[in-house]
Write an enzyme that holds these catalytic residues in place. Structure first.
Site, PDB file in Angstrom:
ATOM      1  N   SER A 174      38.067  38.806  40.732  1.00 52.70           N
ATOM      2  CA  SER A 174      37.628  37.486  40.276  1.00 52.70           C
ATOM      3  C   SER A 174      37.417  36.527  41.446  1.00 52.70           C
ATOM      4  O   SER A 174      37.892  35.395  41.442  1.00 52.70           O
ATOM      5  CB  SER A 174      38.625  36.895  39.271  1.00 52.70           C
ATOM      6  OG  SER A 174      37.974  36.027  38.377  1.00 52.70           O
TER       7      SER A 174
ATOM      8  N   SER B 202      35.971  32.199  34.568  1.00 49.67           N
ATOM      9  CA  SER B 202      35.499  33.419  35.237  1.00 49.67           C
ATOM     10  C   SER B 202      34.942  34.474  34.303  1.00 49.67           C
ATOM     11  O   SER B 202      34.409  35.488  34.774  1.00 49.67           O
ATOM     12  CB  SER B 202      36.605  34.018  36.097  1.00 49.67           C
ATOM     13  OG  SER B 202      36.729  33.296  37.302  1.00 49.67           O
TER      14      SER B 202
ATOM     15  N   ARG C 103      47.475  37.209  28.663  1.00 53.11           N
ATOM     16  CA  ARG C 103      46.136  37.376  28.091  1.00 53.11           C
ATOM     17  C   ARG C 103      45.791  38.831  27.774  1.00 53.11           C
ATOM     18  O   ARG C 103      45.434  39.155  26.629  1.00 53.11           O
ATOM     19  CB  ARG C 103      45.093  36.795  29.064  1.00 53.11           C
ATOM     20  CG  ARG C 103      45.174  35.306  29.255  1.00 53.11           C
ATOM     21  CD  ARG C 103      44.302  34.836  30.416  1.00 53.11           C
ATOM     22  NE  ARG C 103      44.782  35.378  31.687  1.00 53.11           N
ATOM     23  CZ  ARG C 103      44.152  35.253  32.847  1.00 53.11           C
ATOM     24  NH1 ARG C 103      42.980  34.623  32.894  1.00 53.11           N
ATOM     25  NH2 ARG C 103      44.665  35.753  33.967  1.00 53.11           N
TER      26      ARG C 103
ATOM     27  N   TRP D 290      40.096  31.787  33.746  1.00 54.05           N
ATOM     28  CA  TRP D 290      41.181  30.803  33.807  1.00 54.05           C
ATOM     29  C   TRP D 290      40.599  29.482  34.272  1.00 54.05           C
ATOM     30  O   TRP D 290      40.159  29.357  35.413  1.00 54.05           O
ATOM     31  CB  TRP D 290      42.258  31.296  34.757  1.00 54.05           C
ATOM     32  CG  TRP D 290      43.507  30.459  34.854  1.00 54.05           C
ATOM     33  CD1 TRP D 290      43.722  29.199  34.366  1.00 54.05           C
ATOM     34  CD2 TRP D 290      44.731  30.836  35.507  1.00 54.05           C
ATOM     35  NE1 TRP D 290      44.984  28.760  34.655  1.00 54.05           N
ATOM     36  CE2 TRP D 290      45.633  29.746  35.356  1.00 54.05           C
ATOM     37  CE3 TRP D 290      45.144  31.969  36.206  1.00 54.05           C
ATOM     38  CZ2 TRP D 290      46.921  29.777  35.889  1.00 54.05           C
ATOM     39  CZ3 TRP D 290      46.422  31.999  36.727  1.00 54.05           C
ATOM     40  CH2 TRP D 290      47.313  30.930  36.567  1.00 54.05           C
TER      41      TRP D 290
ATOM     42  N   LYS E 229      31.390  35.335  35.109  1.00 55.88           N
ATOM     43  CA  LYS E 229      30.985  36.316  36.116  1.00 55.88           C
ATOM     44  C   LYS E 229      30.188  37.466  35.491  1.00 55.88           C
ATOM     45  O   LYS E 229      29.365  38.097  36.174  1.00 55.88           O
ATOM     46  CB  LYS E 229      32.203  36.849  36.869  1.00 55.88           C
ATOM     47  CG  LYS E 229      32.822  35.847  37.841  1.00 55.88           C
ATOM     48  CD  LYS E 229      33.970  36.466  38.597  1.00 55.88           C
ATOM     49  CE  LYS E 229      34.479  35.528  39.699  1.00 55.88           C
ATOM     50  NZ  LYS E 229      35.138  34.327  39.171  1.00 55.88           N
TER      51      LYS E 229
END
Length: 268
Positions: free
Chosen positions: A121, A73, A254, A214, A76
């Protein structure tokens, strides 16, 4: 506890206009403190910080930093730029369809703008955006932007999730530094719009921009990304973190890990 033994290296870059060129390697100070965050978390991974104004790049585990993975993602960011740059989407506030199918997360099951979709997301909304762009325009724009290996394969709405598109952490930070400074080969208003929807946090005049990613693995875990940049007192520093996750709960590592690393390097 992982047996992972990351290494830190400080690299001074001699930059060509597109942030390419040869690099001279020097041992960085304070490497143990940076390495310890990965060891304590029990994960293998890499972290890269690029300071374009100083022409330096700092890497934990530089061999992995050069290794390409699917962007998941984090793509994006690029999908948004291409959508606006090609006119496939009129603005970050245009309401876009999610497709009407059941989704793994209920919050994805509604139409929404890119401004909303990137924050949560939303995969189906961005898959729809990719279909609007189409393979021909997507391929041309990825080549123009110099993003990763530039490969889209045959499935226009999953190539960033399953491959063949791949990008390294080092390539991520170079690309993001150009977006942060407005030097991508796209209209300034397009770059500004995407910067706006990537702002995550402000702290005493410093700004943190970013996007997680992810790539799910069967049985849980997978590859986790967090990429972006900071703007502190007018100095831009782009970063990329990726880690191997053995369970879904490690996804929560993360952003905190990246913030700690940024803090220790004086970037946040």
């Amino acid at each position: 506890m992982s047996s992972f033994a990351p290494r830190l290296i400080l690299v001074t870059l001699f930059l060509a206009p597109a942030f390419l060129g040869q690099a001279r390697a020097e041992t960085g100070a304070g490497s143990r403190e940076l390495e310890s965050l990965f060891v304590e978390a029990g994960v293998e991974g890499t972290f890269v910080l690029f300071a374009p104004q100083k022409e330096t790049i700092t890497s934990v585990n530089p061999e992995r930093a050069a290794q390409r993975f699917v962007p998941a993602s984090t793509f994006k960011i690029v999908n948004s730029l291409i959508a606006l740059g090609t006119g496939a989407v009129s603005s970050v506030d245009e309401v876009l369809p999610y497709g009407g199918e059941p989704q793994p997360f209920k919050q994805w099951e509604r139409d929404m703008s890119m401004r909303e979709a990137i924050a949560m997301s939303n995969v189906p909304v961005y898959q729809g955006i990719a279909r609007r762009i189409g393979k021909e325009r997507m391929d041309a724009m990825l080549s123009r932007l110099g993003y990763g290996n530039g490969e889209t394969g045959e499935v226009i709405d999953r190539f960033w999730l399953d491959g063949p598109l791949e990008i390294s952490a080092t390539e991520q930070v170079r690309f993001l530094a150009q977006l942060a400074s407005g030097t991508l080969p796209l209209p300034p208003e397009v770059q500004q719009s995407v910067r706006d929807i990537l702002l995550l946090e402000e702290n005493e005049g410093s700004r943190l921009y970013g996007k997680t990613g992810w790539a799910f693995a069967e049985g849980g875990g997978g590859l986790g990304w967090f990429v972006g940049w900071t703007d502190r007192d007018g100095e831009i520093r782009s970063f990329a973190l990726n880690i191997d996750m053995t369970e879904n709960g490690q996804a929560s590592l993360r952003i905190p890990m990246a913030k700690q690393l940024l803090g220790q390097l004086g970037a946040w």
